[in-house]
Design a protein around this motif. Sequence first.
Motif, PDB file in Angstrom:
ATOM      1  N   TYR A 128      -5.354   6.966  -0.759  1.00  0.00           N
ATOM      2  CA  TYR A 128      -4.031   7.578  -0.575  1.00  0.00           C
ATOM      3  C   TYR A 128      -3.496   8.072  -1.720  1.00  0.00           C
ATOM      4  CZ  TYR A 128       0.548   6.735   1.893  1.00  0.00           C
ATOM      5  OH  TYR A 128       1.991   7.146   2.478  1.00  0.00           O
ATOM      6  N   PRO A 187       1.756   8.717   9.190  1.00  0.00           N
ATOM      7  CA  PRO A 187       2.949   8.888   9.827  1.00  0.00           C
ATOM      8  C   PRO A 187       4.151   9.896   9.174  1.00  0.00           C
ATOM      9  CG  PRO A 187       2.568   6.656   9.260  1.00  0.00           C
ATOM     10  CD  PRO A 187       1.607   7.477   8.866  1.00  0.00           C
ATOM     11  N   GLU A 195       4.319   1.307  12.138  1.00  0.00           N
ATOM     12  CA  GLU A 195       4.787   2.131  11.129  1.00  0.00           C
ATOM     13  C   GLU A 195       5.171   3.680  11.913  1.00  0.00           C
ATOM     14  OE1 GLU A 195       3.724   2.074   6.928  1.00  0.00           O
ATOM     15  OE2 GLU A 195       3.046  -0.148   7.248  1.00  0.00           O
ATOM     16  N   GLU A 222       0.941  -1.435   0.085  1.00  0.00           N
ATOM     17  CA  GLU A 222       0.119  -0.055  -0.030  1.00  0.00           C
ATOM     18  C   GLU A 222       0.811   1.155   0.011  1.00  0.00           C
ATOM     19  OE1 GLU A 222      -1.785  -1.069   3.810  1.00  0.00           O
ATOM     20  OE2 GLU A 222      -3.645  -0.601   2.906  1.00  0.00           O
ATOM     21  N   PHE A 257       7.146   9.665   7.715  1.00  0.00           N
ATOM     22  CA  PHE A 257       7.937   9.090   6.945  1.00  0.00           C
ATOM     23  C   PHE A 257       6.922   9.289   5.582  1.00  0.00           C
ATOM     24  CE2 PHE A 257       5.639   5.262   7.312  1.00  0.00           C
ATOM     25  CZ  PHE A 257       5.389   4.844   6.209  1.00  0.00           C
TER      26      PHE A 257
HETATM   27  O1  6CS Z   1      -3.007   6.776   4.462  1.00  0.00           O
HETATM   28  C1  6CS Z   1      -2.979   5.828   3.836  1.00  0.00           C
HETATM   29  O2  6CS Z   1      -3.867   5.586   3.138  1.00  0.00           O
HETATM   30  C2  6CS Z   1      -1.902   4.980   3.830  1.00  0.00           C
HETATM   31  N1  6CS Z   1      -0.838   5.278   4.729  1.00  0.00           N
HETATM   32  C3  6CS Z   1       0.392   4.700   4.923  1.00  0.00           C
HETATM   33  C4  6CS Z   1       1.152   5.173   5.667  1.00  0.00           C
HETATM   34  N2  6CS Z   1       0.191   3.680   4.732  1.00  0.00           N
HETATM   35  C5  6CS Z   1      -0.690   2.759   3.739  1.00  0.00           C
HETATM   36  C6  6CS Z   1      -1.963   3.483   3.797  1.00  0.00           C
HETATM   37  O3  6CS Z   1      -2.786   3.083   2.683  1.00  0.00           O
END
Ligand code: 6CS
Length: 367
Positions: free
Chosen positions: A211, A229, A165, A51, A231
């Motif tokens: 995303y 997060p 994460e 993802e 990063f």
């Molecule tokens: O915000 C999101 O949709 C995504 N964020 C992260 C850090 N990993 C995968 C997820 O889909």
Amino acid sequence: MPTVRFRFWPLSLALAIALTGCSDSQTSGEDETADVPETPDYPVTWRFALEEIEGSVQHAYAEALKERIEERSDGRIEIDIFPYGSLGTSAQLTELVRNGSISLAFASPGHLANTIPEVGLFTLHYVLPDDADVTREILASAELLELFESPYANQNMKLLGFVPEGWMAWTANKALRSPEDFTGQRIRTMTSDMAEETFRAYGAEPSQIPYSQVYSDLQLRKIDGQSNPVFAIEEMDFYEVQTTMTLARPAQFVASVVSNLEWYDALPENQQQWLDNGLKDVAQIAWETQEELNQTRLEQMLEGGHMKVVRLTDSEREAFREASMPVRDIYLERTGESGQRILGRLNQLIEQTETRKQSSEVSGDGD
Ligand code: 6CS
């Protein structure tokens, strides 16, 4: 101008993979009428869908797993990694794993909670402890995995592990120091109803967005803020279209690693062992990777002067904790007895782990 690190081809490859069927635990290209052979023709390829894009925590995890399993199996297993953008959105990846088109995938609870209400637990704020080490230990425990085993299995998925994460951070075009600061803010959440609830409790107007669409929606001011997060905020370039990052440490971003249930159950014993042992090997690596990526990318963003960073005080965090409490009842309403059992047991695990850590620190046996 945004750097284009990310491109999205949702349908072409996903469709191709769906049409060519499940990853090849058996053989490839043989007579379709033949019986499934007892010993597979090696090498066997496992497809692993992420993802997140290359360079992310999930990518580092997948690379480490690939290396371990290919080494342990002496090249008999090959892992093909599909970073985000090559197959589809999180929801589409989950579908591909459930229908057996891919063997392995990441599935974040924030996207999965409509399918598996119990995982909505990880969208709640201030449930997991402040001490990230305690969280890491609990998420790696066999008992926690067991609690979630049936909810995943009921959706034809095998839960292989939880991967923390890093702390969620909020970005917006203003500091978010109190729940009142969220009033009327259009906040992007992951694509499940439960993911919206805490932000609604703060007074925000949440909306579920994949995303891949977050950057452009922020840029076009269709939304005001989002949560991820550190990063990820850096690698998805969100800092280019937001002015302020608020560090409230509301929750760890927790992802789950899953496989198709029947695929896993049908794996020959040696393959199952290579997979299980590989997963154990990479848990610690993933933890260290997320710590390093979150730290270095925060520094990069600070050095670049890209965003103002606001760290909340304990009393500011306490106001958010209080405002988030009613959302636990929503979680329990949606999950019934099963969610009650999970939340209750999680709280016990937190207490036990914290007490054990404290007493080992007092006696000087802490690691
Ligand atoms: O915000 C999101 O949709 C995504 N964020 C992260 C850090 N990993 C995968 C997820 O889909």
